[in-house]
Motif scaffolding. Structure first.
Motif, mmCIF file in Angstrom:
data_model
loop_
_atom_site.group_PDB
_atom_site.id
_atom_site.type_symbol
_atom_site.label_atom_id
_atom_site.label_comp_id
_atom_site.label_asym_id
_atom_site.label_seq_id
_atom_site.Cartn_x
_atom_site.Cartn_y
_atom_site.Cartn_z
ATOM 1 N N TRP A 61 0.813 -1.222 0.000
ATOM 2 C CA TRP A 61 0.000 0.000 0.000
ATOM 3 C C TRP A 61 0.842 1.267 0.000
ATOM 4 C CZ3 TRP A 61 -4.661 -0.676 -1.576
ATOM 5 C CH2 TRP A 61 -5.337 -1.876 -1.305
ATOM 6 N N ASN A 62 2.171 1.153 0.191
ATOM 7 C CA ASN A 62 3.020 2.335 0.090
ATOM 8 C C ASN A 62 3.283 2.733 -1.362
ATOM 9 O OD1 ASN A 62 4.577 0.032 -0.339
ATOM 10 N ND2 ASN A 62 6.446 0.974 0.455
ATOM 11 N N GLN A 63 2.868 1.887 -2.320
ATOM 12 C CA GLN A 63 2.952 2.256 -3.722
ATOM 13 C C GLN A 63 1.852 3.250 -4.081
ATOM 14 O OE1 GLN A 63 2.882 -1.645 -5.717
ATOM 15 N NE2 GLN A 63 5.075 -1.357 -6.157
ATOM 16 N N THR A 64 1.929 3.812 -5.289
ATOM 17 C CA THR A 64 0.888 4.743 -5.724
ATOM 18 C C THR A 64 -0.406 3.988 -6.017
ATOM 19 O OG1 THR A 64 1.361 4.588 -8.090
ATOM 20 C CG2 THR A 64 2.664 6.181 -6.810
ATOM 21 N N ALA A 65 -1.512 4.723 -6.034
ATOM 22 C CA ALA A 65 -2.807 4.098 -6.315
ATOM 23 C C ALA A 65 -2.814 3.472 -7.711
ATOM 24 C CB ALA A 65 -3.920 5.135 -6.188
ATOM 25 N N LYS A 66 -2.179 4.125 -8.664
ATOM 26 C CA LYS A 66 -2.144 3.557 -10.018
ATOM 27 C C LYS A 66 -1.312 2.276 -10.051
ATOM 28 C CE LYS A 66 -1.415 4.488 -14.902
ATOM 29 N NZ LYS A 66 -0.820 3.160 -15.142
ATOM 30 N N GLN A 67 -0.209 2.247 -9.329
ATOM 31 C CA GLN A 67 0.605 1.023 -9.291
ATOM 32 C C GLN A 67 -0.186 -0.148 -8.714
ATOM 33 O OE1 GLN A 67 3.965 2.714 -7.097
ATOM 34 N NE2 GLN A 67 5.323 2.277 -8.835
ATOM 35 N N VAL A 68 -0.948 0.092 -7.662
ATOM 36 C CA VAL A 68 -1.760 -0.971 -7.067
ATOM 37 C C VAL A 68 -2.864 -1.393 -8.034
ATOM 38 C CG1 VAL A 68 -3.307 -1.578 -5.172
ATOM 39 C CG2 VAL A 68 -1.224 -0.262 -4.707
ATOM 40 N N HIS A 69 -3.508 -0.428 -8.663
ATOM 41 C CA HIS A 69 -4.566 -0.722 -9.642
ATOM 42 C C HIS A 69 -4.014 -1.571 -10.790
ATOM 43 C CE1 HIS A 69 -8.171 -0.169 -12.030
ATOM 44 N NE2 HIS A 69 -7.495 0.441 -12.996
ATOM 45 N N ASP A 70 -2.810 -1.232 -11.256
ATOM 46 C CA ASP A 70 -2.201 -1.988 -12.356
ATOM 47 C C ASP A 70 -1.825 -3.402 -11.922
ATOM 48 O OD1 ASP A 70 -2.499 0.144 -14.062
ATOM 49 O OD2 ASP A 70 -0.445 0.879 -13.826
ATOM 50 N N LEU A 71 -1.381 -3.565 -10.667
ATOM 51 C CA LEU A 71 -1.098 -4.911 -10.152
ATOM 52 C C LEU A 71 -2.379 -5.744 -10.122
ATOM 53 C CD1 LEU A 71 0.612 -7.100 -8.717
ATOM 54 C CD2 LEU A 71 0.036 -5.970 -6.554
ATOM 55 N N VAL A 72 -3.448 -5.170 -9.632
ATOM 56 C CA VAL A 72 -4.729 -5.896 -9.562
ATOM 57 C C VAL A 72 -5.150 -6.346 -10.956
ATOM 58 C CG1 VAL A 72 -7.193 -5.667 -9.046
ATOM 59 C CG2 VAL A 72 -5.486 -4.765 -7.438
ATOM 60 N N THR A 127 -10.634 -3.212 -9.052
ATOM 61 C CA THR A 127 -10.521 -1.904 -8.392
ATOM 62 C C THR A 127 -10.862 -0.792 -9.385
ATOM 63 O OG1 THR A 127 -8.149 -1.869 -8.914
ATOM 64 C CG2 THR A 127 -8.784 -2.644 -6.714
ATOM 65 N N SER A 128 -11.056 0.399 -8.840
ATOM 66 C CA SER A 128 -11.347 1.561 -9.675
ATOM 67 C C SER A 128 -10.625 2.785 -9.130
ATOM 68 C CB SER A 128 -12.859 1.833 -9.703
ATOM 69 O OG SER A 128 -13.128 3.049 -10.374
ATOM 70 N N LEU A 129 -10.123 3.593 -10.055
ATOM 71 C CA LEU A 129 -9.476 4.861 -9.684
ATOM 72 C C LEU A 129 -10.402 6.051 -9.920
ATOM 73 C CD1 LEU A 129 -5.961 4.263 -11.323
ATOM 74 C CD2 LEU A 129 -6.500 4.199 -8.883
ATOM 75 N N LYS A 130 -11.642 5.790 -10.305
ATOM 76 C CA LYS A 130 -12.505 6.851 -10.826
ATOM 77 C C LYS A 130 -13.161 7.709 -9.750
ATOM 78 C CE LYS A 130 -13.349 4.218 -15.039
ATOM 79 N NZ LYS A 130 -14.300 3.371 -15.798
ATOM 80 N N GLY A 131 -13.281 7.192 -8.517
ATOM 81 C CA GLY A 131 -13.912 7.990 -7.481
ATOM 82 C C GLY A 131 -15.410 8.148 -7.729
ATOM 83 N N PRO A 132 -16.085 9.138 -7.073
ATOM 84 C CA PRO A 132 -15.514 10.053 -6.083
ATOM 85 C C PRO A 132 -15.273 9.368 -4.742
ATOM 86 C CG PRO A 132 -17.862 10.393 -6.251
ATOM 87 C CD PRO A 132 -17.522 9.369 -7.296
ATOM 88 N N LEU A 133 -14.401 9.956 -3.946
ATOM 89 C CA LEU A 133 -14.064 9.390 -2.648
ATOM 90 C C LEU A 133 -14.886 10.064 -1.555
ATOM 91 C CD1 LEU A 133 -10.161 9.349 -2.998
ATOM 92 C CD2 LEU A 133 -11.770 7.502 -3.508
ATOM 93 N N PRO A 134 -15.295 9.312 -0.536
ATOM 94 C CA PRO A 134 -16.046 9.932 0.577
ATOM 95 C C PRO A 134 -15.147 10.865 1.374
ATOM 96 C CG PRO A 134 -15.592 7.607 1.027
ATOM 97 C CD PRO A 134 -15.163 7.853 -0.380
ATOM 98 N N ASN A 135 -15.726 11.925 1.904
ATOM 99 C CA ASN A 135 -14.959 12.906 2.677
ATOM 100 C C ASN A 135 -14.391 12.323 3.956
ATOM 101 O OD1 ASN A 135 -15.524 14.898 0.776
ATOM 102 N ND2 ASN A 135 -17.447 15.485 1.787
#
Length: 289
Positions: free
Chosen positions: A210-221, A245-253
């Protein structure tokens, strides 16, 4: 034209069909016994051989050298390798009167070696493809005979892309067959310095950091999503396979972007990553299942 074909997987099935359609006489197919410990989700070369009355064998890697007299006696014009998993000895390659050709699942010289589709997605590539090349002792190093490119969508999994690459492989065969039938082998240099070699991947390589970027984790998945072994993480003392997984959001506050790892917010599951970005986990399940 006569050929001996080493083949497995969907690419093996589809490319072998294309050879037969073109009128190449396939005198022998060398394939694999399915591994009972593997999730076999792809087509069967052995089944295709049975349906077309083609002689086929399933030797172990250590038995390949013993095939040299048999293949020499067949005197094939071409030897083809379509996703065959063992290294084919040089003594066998030398049995081809015209050329020994291999189909590789990348745009060589990029992603030589094992699991090229998975590695391409893992590295965030937006394009890959299929390459037919001359076989040499060094893997994926011979001159390029034909190539066809495919796009990689931002959310496509290895299975999605592999289906595209399988079609691209057939397209390559379709394009070069007229020349091969005349005994001509188109060639252009395979400039190895412009690419890299990658080894095989193991299920343990699917661990999410999880210390990787969100895109790196998404690409691994995406790269290892089922039917591959899957990316995984620990949650509440249980190993979970993260399948989509999805990078599209939106994320909860209320999501805490300062705390790495899995968070459940408003009945949605998120993974917070090292770049203080999060992805949504749309599908996951216990590894025990």
């Amino acid at each position: 034209m006569h050929a001996v074909v080493f083949a497995y997987h969907d690419v093996g099935v589809n490319c072998l069909k294309e050879l037969l359609k073109a009128g190449i006489q396939v005198d022998l197919v060398v394939t694999h016994e399915d591994d009972p410990n593997e999730n076999v989700w792809f087509g069967s070369v052995a089944k295709l051989c049975k349906e077309n009355n083609i002689a086929y064998i399933t030797p172990s890697a250590s038995d390949l050298l013993n095939l040299v007299p048999q293949i020499n006696a067949l005197a094939p014009d071409y030897i083809f390798s379509f996703y065959y998993r063992h290294m084919i000895p040089a003594q066998i390659l030398g049995c081809a009167k015209i050329a020994a050709l291999n189909m590789h699942g990348s745009l060589l010289p990029k992603y030589r070696g094992r699991a090229p589709v998975n590695w391409a997605i893992l590295h965030g590539e937006t394009e890959t493809g299929a390459t037919l090349h001359i076989m040499e002792e060094k893997p994926d190093a011979g001159d390029i005979v034909g190539q066809s490119a495919v796009d990689i969508g931002p959310d496509e999994t290895a299975t999605d892309v592999f289906a595209k690459v399988s079609k691209a492989a057939v397209q390559v065969i379709h394009e070069v067959i007229p020349a091969l039938m005349l005994g001509n082998t188109p060639r252009k240099p395979n400039e190895l310095k412009k690419g890299s070699y990658f080894g095989g991947r193991k299920p343990a390589d699917g661990q999410i950091h999880w210390n990787q970027t969100a895109k790196q984790v998404h690409d691994l998945v995406r790269a290892v999503a089922p039917p591959y072994p899957g990316a995984f993480t620990e949650h509440n003392g249980q190993r979970m396979i993260v399948a989509r997984t999805s990078l599209k959001g939106p994320l909860p506050n209320t999501l805490n972007l300062g705390a790495l790892g899995v968070q459940v917010v408003d009945n949605r599951v998120f993974g917070v990553c090292g770049d203080q970005q999060a992805l949504e986990i749309l599908e996951w399940f216990p590894a025990s299942k």
